[in-house]
Design an enzyme around this catalytic site. Structure first.
Site, mmCIF file in Angstrom:
data_model
loop_
_atom_site.group_PDB
_atom_site.id
_atom_site.type_symbol
_atom_site.label_atom_id
_atom_site.label_comp_id
_atom_site.label_asym_id
_atom_site.label_seq_id
_atom_site.Cartn_x
_atom_site.Cartn_y
_atom_site.Cartn_z
ATOM 1 N N ARG A 50 0.876 -1.177 0.000
ATOM 2 C CA ARG A 50 0.000 0.000 0.000
ATOM 3 C C ARG A 50 0.910 1.223 0.000
ATOM 4 N NH1 ARG A 50 2.464 1.860 3.678
ATOM 5 N NH2 ARG A 50 0.942 3.531 3.723
ATOM 6 N N GLY A 51 0.283 2.409 -0.099
ATOM 7 C CA GLY A 51 1.070 3.636 -0.255
ATOM 8 C C GLY A 51 1.178 3.925 -1.744
ATOM 9 N N ALA A 52 0.908 5.189 -2.108
ATOM 10 C CA ALA A 52 0.723 5.537 -3.522
ATOM 11 C C ALA A 52 1.879 5.093 -4.434
ATOM 12 C CB ALA A 52 0.448 7.032 -3.642
ATOM 13 N N ASP A 228 -1.763 10.940 -1.923
ATOM 14 C CA ASP A 228 -2.113 9.972 -2.976
ATOM 15 C C ASP A 228 -2.399 10.638 -4.308
ATOM 16 O OD1 ASP A 228 -2.783 8.618 -0.303
ATOM 17 O OD2 ASP A 228 -2.685 7.010 -1.782
ATOM 18 N N LYS A 239 -4.532 10.115 3.455
ATOM 19 C CA LYS A 239 -5.232 9.235 4.400
ATOM 20 C C LYS A 239 -6.247 9.987 5.242
ATOM 21 C CE LYS A 239 -4.931 5.773 4.592
ATOM 22 N NZ LYS A 239 -5.901 4.991 3.777
HETATM 23 O O1 MRU Z 1 -4.427 3.271 2.304
HETATM 24 P P1 MRU Z 1 -2.947 3.447 2.174
HETATM 25 O O2 MRU Z 1 -2.177 2.850 3.309
HETATM 26 O O3 MRU Z 1 -2.444 3.021 0.821
HETATM 27 O O4 MRU Z 1 -2.757 5.026 2.263
HETATM 28 C C1 MRU Z 1 -1.477 5.560 2.164
HETATM 29 C C2 MRU Z 1 -1.421 7.026 2.336
HETATM 30 O O5 MRU Z 1 -2.419 7.676 2.545
HETATM 31 C C3 MRU Z 1 -0.075 7.684 2.160
HETATM 32 O O6 MRU Z 1 0.026 8.810 2.981
HETATM 33 C C4 MRU Z 1 0.092 8.109 0.701
HETATM 34 O O7 MRU Z 1 -0.140 7.018 -0.156
HETATM 35 C C5 MRU Z 1 1.442 8.652 0.415
HETATM 36 S S1 MRU Z 1 2.657 7.362 0.448
HETATM 37 C C6 MRU Z 1 4.171 8.024 0.062
#
Ligand code: MRU
Length: 345
Positions: A50-52, A228, A239
């Site tokens: 997970r994470g963009a 994201d 988030k």
């Molecule tokens: O639902 P997730 O865990 O994928 O959400 C991740 C986030 O909100 C991060 O802050 C965002 O993707 C930036 S990651 C460098």
């Protein structure tokens, strides 16, 4: 010194993608192997990765696996359906699709692999560059609050917001990181705390509802989060809970920084109002593990992201420099440049 954290590893011999299963952290470090694009899509949907930026990189390798089975069209559609909010997923699929289109059939497997590896490598380099630019914004002995996990685990390595934090720590500019636990999925408590502790960066976890109190006592010097998607006007999706933190920053006069590579900027989305917000299972709110927290029959909401309006963002930290002020003009100008530069844009 611990080995640096990376959530994704390509095994060239096995032609397989290994993912550190983030659902199992911090208790266990388990690697999951993906041998088909369907495995990758399922893993993205299930939050193994997970994470963009990490989602985008995983999808790029998913396309490599699809090319092995000549299944690219279905893979683009299937991978695009996994999670809607992080634009890096669509950015990576576009880049892989362009490469596919420009390559002779016999060369496709190798060309797609080279492109996925480039996306992976470039992401890590962008995080390191953001780290250098962002660390300069912090005062000495900074106490920084972050929300969710925008770290090595969420990228090709090093992290966006946590990349800035890592660089600040290395430069002796940081005294403490406060990690919001980030209900309901607890990315802050489970992942941010795990990776900063792994690297010896001082971190304390706070419940999301404690941030205002710390800020009111003058115990937070800056907030740094990832995102994201950055819309063309500078609104950012991140988030759920990020908006509340940004509002608090405005109230208490604390800088609210957002760190993101240019692959997270989406000029085709005019403002935050058009960003699709993923709605996740109600079970994440009603239950903690096997235990029910909310009485049966009571409804809940579970939007996974919220939108912070551009006027609450002090600056956007990118691999090409710091945008201050952040607005449609500075974003458009940034994306029209090819060269990295170190000054405010
Ligand atoms: O639902 P997730 O865990 O994928 O959400 C991740 C986030 O909100 C991060 O802050 C965002 O993707 C930036 S990651 C460098």
């Amino acid at each position: 010194m611990n080995a640096s954290i990376e959530p994704l590893r390509w095994d060239a011999q096995a032609r397989a993608l290994y993912m550190l299963d983030q659902r199992q952290l911090p208790e266990r470090e388990v690697w999951m192997v993906c041998k088909t694009w369907q495995d990758v899509a399922q893993a993205i949907q299930d939050m193994v990765v997970r994470g963009a930026p990490a989602i985008g990189i995983a999808a790029a390798y998913g396309m490599v696996l699809a090319a092995d089975g000549c299944d690219c069209e279905a893979a683009v559609a299937g991978l695009a359906r996994t999670r809607p909010t992080a634009v890096n997923l669509f950015w990576a699929l576009d880049r892989m699709s362009r490469k596919l289109k420009d390559t002779a059939a016999a060369d496709v497997p190798q060309a797609l692999l080279a492109e996925a590896m480039a996306i992976h490598r470039e992401d890590r380099a962008m995080c390191e560059a953001m780290g250098d630019f962002g660390a300069e914004l912090l005062p000495k002995a900074a106490r920084v609050l972050t929300h969710c996990n925008a770290g090595a685990l969420a990228t090709g390595g090093y992290g966006t917001a946590l990349g800035v934090i890592r660089s600040a720590w290395r430069e002796g500019r940081l005294s403490m990181v406060y990690a919001d636990e980030t209900r309901p999925y607890l990315q802050g408590a489970r992942l941010t705390a795990w990776e900063l502790h792994h690297d010896g960066v001082p971190v304390k976890v706070i419940c999301d509802n404690m941030a205002a109190s710390l800020m009111s006592q003058g115990r937070i010097d800056a907030v740094i989060v990832g995102t994201d998607r950055v819309a063309a006007n500078g609104d950012i999706a991140n988030k759920i809970g990020t908006l509340g933190v940004a509002v608090l920053c405005r109230h208490f006069g604390i800088p609210f920084y957002v760190a993101a590579p240019t692959s997270t900027i989406d000029l085709s989305t005019p403002s935050g109002a058009q960003i699709v917000i993923e709605q996740r299972s109600s079970l994440e709110v009603t239950h903690m593990g096997d235990r029910r927290l909310v009485p049966e029959g009571v409804g809940v909401e579970n939007p996974s992201f919220d939108v912070t309006p551009v006027d609450l963002v002090t600056a956007l930290i990118t691999e090409r420099g710091v945008l201050k002020p952040l607005n449609s003009d500075s974003l458009a100008k940034l994306l029209s440049q090819n060269e990295a530069h170190s000054q405010s844009v």
